[in-house]
Design a protein around this motif. Structure first.
Motif, PDB file in Angstrom:
ATOM      1  N   TYR A 122      12.828  23.911  38.401  1.00 58.08           N
ATOM      2  CA  TYR A 122      13.310  23.167  39.566  1.00 58.08           C
ATOM      3  C   TYR A 122      14.507  22.275  39.263  1.00 58.08           C
ATOM      4  O   TYR A 122      15.324  22.007  40.141  1.00 58.08           O
ATOM      5  CB  TYR A 122      12.175  22.297  40.120  1.00 58.08           C
ATOM      6  CG  TYR A 122      10.950  23.083  40.505  1.00 58.08           C
ATOM      7  CD1 TYR A 122      10.953  23.897  41.638  1.00 58.08           C
ATOM      8  CD2 TYR A 122       9.796  23.048  39.738  1.00 58.08           C
ATOM      9  CE1 TYR A 122       9.834  24.636  41.999  1.00 58.08           C
ATOM     10  CE2 TYR A 122       8.667  23.781  40.081  1.00 58.08           C
ATOM     11  CZ  TYR A 122       8.694  24.575  41.217  1.00 58.08           C
ATOM     12  OH  TYR A 122       7.581  25.306  41.565  1.00 58.08           O
ATOM     13  N   ILE A 123      14.615  21.799  38.031  1.00 55.36           N
ATOM     14  CA  ILE A 123      15.718  20.916  37.635  1.00 55.36           C
ATOM     15  C   ILE A 123      16.652  21.672  36.704  1.00 55.36           C
ATOM     16  O   ILE A 123      16.207  22.303  35.744  1.00 55.36           O
ATOM     17  CB  ILE A 123      15.181  19.658  36.915  1.00 55.36           C
ATOM     18  CG1 ILE A 123      14.384  18.773  37.876  1.00 55.36           C
ATOM     19  CG2 ILE A 123      16.328  18.860  36.314  1.00 55.36           C
ATOM     20  CD1 ILE A 123      13.804  17.545  37.210  1.00 55.36           C
ATOM     21  N   LYS A 124      17.949  21.595  36.956  1.00 52.52           N
ATOM     22  CA  LYS A 124      18.946  22.212  36.094  1.00 52.52           C
ATOM     23  C   LYS A 124      19.698  21.094  35.373  1.00 52.52           C
ATOM     24  O   LYS A 124      20.669  20.537  35.887  1.00 52.52           O
ATOM     25  CB  LYS A 124      19.907  23.086  36.898  1.00 52.52           C
ATOM     26  CG  LYS A 124      19.201  24.131  37.770  1.00 52.52           C
ATOM     27  CD  LYS A 124      18.196  24.983  36.981  1.00 52.52           C
ATOM     28  CE  LYS A 124      17.413  25.916  37.888  1.00 52.52           C
ATOM     29  NZ  LYS A 124      16.308  26.599  37.161  1.00 52.52           N
ATOM     30  N   PRO A 125      19.237  20.730  34.182  1.00 51.77           N
ATOM     31  CA  PRO A 125      19.825  19.574  33.493  1.00 51.77           C
ATOM     32  C   PRO A 125      21.234  19.854  32.971  1.00 51.77           C
ATOM     33  O   PRO A 125      21.622  21.015  32.779  1.00 51.77           O
ATOM     34  CB  PRO A 125      18.861  19.341  32.331  1.00 51.77           C
ATOM     35  CG  PRO A 125      18.281  20.693  32.058  1.00 51.77           C
ATOM     36  CD  PRO A 125      18.172  21.364  33.403  1.00 51.77           C
ATOM     37  N   ARG A 126      21.949  18.784  32.723  1.00 52.11           N
ATOM     38  CA  ARG A 126      23.253  18.917  32.073  1.00 52.11           C
ATOM     39  C   ARG A 126      23.064  19.120  30.573  1.00 52.11           C
ATOM     40  O   ARG A 126      23.784  19.918  29.955  1.00 52.11           O
ATOM     41  CB  ARG A 126      24.095  17.655  32.331  1.00 52.11           C
ATOM     42  CG  ARG A 126      25.440  17.663  31.617  1.00 52.11           C
ATOM     43  CD  ARG A 126      26.267  16.438  31.951  1.00 52.11           C
ATOM     44  NE  ARG A 126      27.480  16.362  31.148  1.00 52.11           N
ATOM     45  CZ  ARG A 126      28.337  15.355  31.157  1.00 52.11           C
ATOM     46  NH1 ARG A 126      28.114  14.321  31.960  1.00 52.11           N
ATOM     47  NH2 ARG A 126      29.410  15.371  30.391  1.00 52.11           N
ATOM     48  N   PHE A 127      22.098  18.392  29.992  1.00 53.22           N
ATOM     49  CA  PHE A 127      21.823  18.499  28.563  1.00 53.22           C
ATOM     50  C   PHE A 127      20.323  18.624  28.329  1.00 53.22           C
ATOM     51  O   PHE A 127      19.520  18.021  29.042  1.00 53.22           O
ATOM     52  CB  PHE A 127      22.330  17.269  27.793  1.00 53.22           C
ATOM     53  CG  PHE A 127      23.817  17.074  27.834  1.00 53.22           C
ATOM     54  CD1 PHE A 127      24.658  17.916  27.136  1.00 53.22           C
ATOM     55  CD2 PHE A 127      24.371  16.027  28.564  1.00 53.22           C
ATOM     56  CE1 PHE A 127      26.035  17.731  27.178  1.00 53.22           C
ATOM     57  CE2 PHE A 127      25.737  15.840  28.614  1.00 53.22           C
ATOM     58  CZ  PHE A 127      26.581  16.688  27.914  1.00 53.22           C
ATOM     59  N   ILE A 128      19.958  19.376  27.304  1.00 59.20           N
ATOM     60  CA  ILE A 128      18.595  19.402  26.782  1.00 59.20           C
ATOM     61  C   ILE A 128      18.674  19.014  25.314  1.00 59.20           C
ATOM     62  O   ILE A 128      19.369  19.678  24.525  1.00 59.20           O
ATOM     63  CB  ILE A 128      17.946  20.793  26.924  1.00 59.20           C
ATOM     64  CG1 ILE A 128      17.852  21.202  28.391  1.00 59.20           C
ATOM     65  CG2 ILE A 128      16.558  20.791  26.277  1.00 59.20           C
ATOM     66  CD1 ILE A 128      17.349  22.631  28.607  1.00 59.20           C
ATOM     67  N   VAL A 129      18.001  17.935  24.939  1.00 64.03           N
ATOM     68  CA  VAL A 129      18.005  17.457  23.559  1.00 64.03           C
ATOM     69  C   VAL A 129      16.763  17.998  22.853  1.00 64.03           C
ATOM     70  O   VAL A 129      15.635  17.749  23.285  1.00 64.03           O
ATOM     71  CB  VAL A 129      18.013  15.920  23.500  1.00 64.03           C
ATOM     72  CG1 VAL A 129      17.989  15.441  22.050  1.00 64.03           C
ATOM     73  CG2 VAL A 129      19.225  15.356  24.233  1.00 64.03           C
ATOM     74  N   ALA A 165      21.052  19.879  19.739  1.00 66.88           N
ATOM     75  CA  ALA A 165      19.929  20.178  18.854  1.00 66.88           C
ATOM     76  C   ALA A 165      20.097  19.541  17.486  1.00 66.88           C
ATOM     77  O   ALA A 165      21.218  19.309  17.013  1.00 66.88           O
ATOM     78  CB  ALA A 165      19.782  21.692  18.699  1.00 66.88           C
ATOM     79  N   ASN A 166      18.962  19.289  16.857  1.00 63.58           N
ATOM     80  CA  ASN A 166      18.933  18.804  15.485  1.00 63.58           C
ATOM     81  C   ASN A 166      19.368  19.947  14.572  1.00 63.58           C
ATOM     82  O   ASN A 166      18.604  20.875  14.304  1.00 63.58           O
ATOM     83  CB  ASN A 166      17.516  18.335  15.147  1.00 63.58           C
ATOM     84  CG  ASN A 166      17.415  17.690  13.779  1.00 63.58           C
ATOM     85  OD1 ASN A 166      18.274  17.865  12.933  1.00 63.58           O
ATOM     86  ND2 ASN A 166      16.356  16.925  13.572  1.00 63.58           N
TER      87      ASN A 166
END
Length: 447
Positions: A122-129, A165-166
């Motif tokens: 449902y949510i399209k984020p700008r960033f995923i950490v 990402a790490n």
């Protein structure tokens, strides 16, 4: 918003009001009810927000808090889930709680790894950490590759999202993704030659299955890795820790990209959390000075080196849930210069993980390196913890086993040291904080 969506929001907000007014409050129930009425309500609630999602095994809560306070330096209208309600219904509740504001709308959301797919639907984020992937809650997640599969699947539902990402974690470089990725990591020491501890997960090359080597190894499977038999190696880092200046039992000083930073929590693992938050801040255009100001404003989080005064005792709460996290908390004891006692509370409720076999991979033997005069043992699985400590070499003469949380608090009073390090699973810390609130030692409970 549709009629169904409007009804869902009305019921959710009404439930939040009732819980705040007539009970101690709650975090997930309003979102659960709203989503039951309209499964797509999250998309409507979040449609005007630029979203950052923080996910991974360890470090989600502190990374989310640090990122929130960093971005607050430039963007005042930010929504977040500070209580750690990180599954889909908790995310819905987070947006229901938010009142209208002005300016750019940003959401910084901690999201459970297995719930990511239910959020990015449902949510399209700008960033995923992506913080890290370690073995955790085997009954729920399985092995680390199963966890990462869930994270990859969730990110793929938002292909425009950039993954931060790490880069020191080999698993985040192990496959081709539909998402663009940028990496953060450590470059704080000269290259050498080493290998991870023999009891470490995730150190096989994904291409040829050889055991990875390291130019340096920060902890667990993290570091500047490479495969000696093929071209698999750590990716290029965009953001990096360039120096470690000081580590003590309550703070850390270090440099990122040559700029000095200080955080009020200890441990290399928390420097990784700060580095992740820094990376997000820089992607949003914040200066190093603004990022440090955000770090300074960040408060202690639930069970993350949280310090509570109980009579004349100083209680330091630490959440434990898997071997890697436990080992890093034990490592913090090396920085302590005052005498201290230890209290271990092990529960196996669903929120803790019902499989407690992980305690046999935790390095409890390292506790024998310290002169600990008192070791308290409690929780639902206190007998298992007692046995594990005996096998680790902890003297039975120093151990006391208690049944209830009230007994644990009473045991603090007769501990022979002022400082007591509590290491407890999630529901154990909730119960402990509830009892401390009931006894007047703290003013509020975690919900």
């Amino acid at each position: 918003m549709s009629i169904r969506g409007a009804l869902a929001v009305t019921v959710g907000k009404g439930t939040q009001w009732a819980l705040r007014t007539f009970t101690k409050g709650g975090t997930s129930l309003p979102g659960k009810l709203a989503a039951k009425i309209d499964p797509g309500v999250l998309a409507q609630l979040a449609k005007d927000y630029e979203v950052v999602i923080v996910t991974g095994t360890n470090g989600k809560t502190l990374t989310t808090s640090l990122t929130y306070h960093v971005l607050k330096q430039k963007y005042p209208d930010i929504v977040t889930n500070p209580t750690g309600a990180n599954m889909a219904q908790g995310i819905v509740s987070t947006f229901l709680e938010k009142t209208s504001g002005s300016g750019k709308k940003i959401a910084i959301l901690e999201v459970d790894e297995a719930s990511l797919i239910h959020v990015t639907k449902y949510i399209k984020p700008r960033f995923i950490v992506n913080t890290n992937v370690f073995r955790d809650q085997m009954d729920r997640f399985g092995e680390i590759y199963t966890i990462y599969d869930k994270m990859v699947e969730g990110a793929a539902l938002a292909p425009e999202a950039v993954i931060i990402a790490n880069g020191d974690s080999p698993i985040f470089n192990s496959r081709k993704l539909v998402n663009q990725s940028i990496y953060f990591g450590f470059n704080h020491t000269d290259d050498g030659e080493t290998m991870a501890h023999y009891n470490t997960d995730g150190v096989l090359c994904p291409n040829c299955h050889s055991i990875l080597h390291y130019k340096f190894n920060t902890y667990a499977n993290l570091g500047k890795y490479y495969c000696p038999n093929c071209d698999f190696k750590r990716p290029e880092l965009k953001y990096q820790v360039t120096a470690i200046e000081n580590l003590d039992y309550k703070s850390s000083s270090f440099q990122i990209d040559g700029y000095p930073f200080h955080i009020k929590v200890a441990g290399l693992y928390n420097i990784y959390n700060a580095l992740a938050a820094y990376s997000v801040g820089r992607e949003f255009g914040l200066s190093p000075e603004e990022i440090q100001a955000g770090f300074t404003e960040t408060q202690q989080k639930f069970g993350r080196q949280e310090t509570i005064k109980v009579g004349d005792k100083l209680i330091i709460l630490n959440l434990i849930k898997n071997p890697v996290g436990l080992n890093q908390i034990i490592a913090l004891l090396n920085y302590e210069r005052d005498p201290f006692s230890v209290s271990l509370i092990l529960n196996d409720r669903p929120a803790d993980g019902t499989d407690i076999s992980w305690i046999w991979d935790g390095e409890f033997e390292r506790l024998t390196d310290f002169n600990i005069p008192y070791v308290g043992v409690s929780g639902i699985r206190r007998d298992d913890m007692e046995l594990r400590l005996k096998v680790a070499g902890i003297s039975e003469a120093t151990m006391e086993k208690t049944e209830s949380i009230g007994d644990v608090i009473n045991s603090f009073q007769h501990a022979p040291t002022e400082k007591i390090y509590v290491m407890a699973t999630y529901t154990a810390i909730l119960n402990l904080r509830k009892e401390l609130a009931d006894q007047g030692y703290i003013q509020e409970r975690m919900k």
